[in-house]
Design a protein around this motif. Structure first.
Motif: not given
Length: 147
Positions: A103-107, A112-116, A118-135
């Protein structure tokens, strides 16, 4: 000149109104304690290797549930395959582990590191996941896709 001032003021009011609606109402009030998703209790039996692995998965799921709540993910998304009720604004995340790349062209990890979107970019950019949280979230989403 008056039309420009009126247009600016009207745009300002609409912009703040939409910002309040999205971040205050839809995303939830940040002053409130995050709600923790409930999981079904496990049955107590003698521990075998399979049961130990199941307990680890359950712990990882509970941790990921807490992350999804604290980051506001469940305000828009549900994970039906794991019994996590959430908002209906975003898509169900039960198959996100396998579907995001198409759907988005990336894993999902990269998304989750860099959403493609617009909505998720602003949401995750405002509250990014740590490496541990993302795992932890990735492990939970993988588990959800296998059910």
């Amino acid at each position: 000149m008056n039309k420009a001032i009126i247009s600016f003021a009207l745009s300002l009011v609409i912009g703040f109104g939409l910002g309040y609606l999205v971040f205050g109402v839809i995303m939830g009030d940040s002053d409130k304690q995050p709600q923790v998703a409930q999981t079904e209790p496990t049955q107590e039996t003698s521990e075998t290797e399979g049961q130990k692995e199941g307990a680890k998965e359950e712990t990882a799921t509970v941790d990921a549930n807490n992350i999804l709540n604290s980051k506001g993910c469940l305000g828009c998304h549900a994970v039906d395959s794991l019994g996590l009720e959430g908002g209906a604004t975003g898509p169900d995340l039960s198959k996100a582990f396998t579907d995001v790349e198409g759907k988005h062209g990336k894993s999902i990890d990269e998304f989750l590191k860099e959403p493609t979107s617009a909505v998720m970019s602003s949401v995750i950019g405002g509250s990014p996941l740590t490496d541990e949280e993302r795992t932890q979230v990735l492990d939970m989403l993988k588990q959800a896709s296998e059910k």
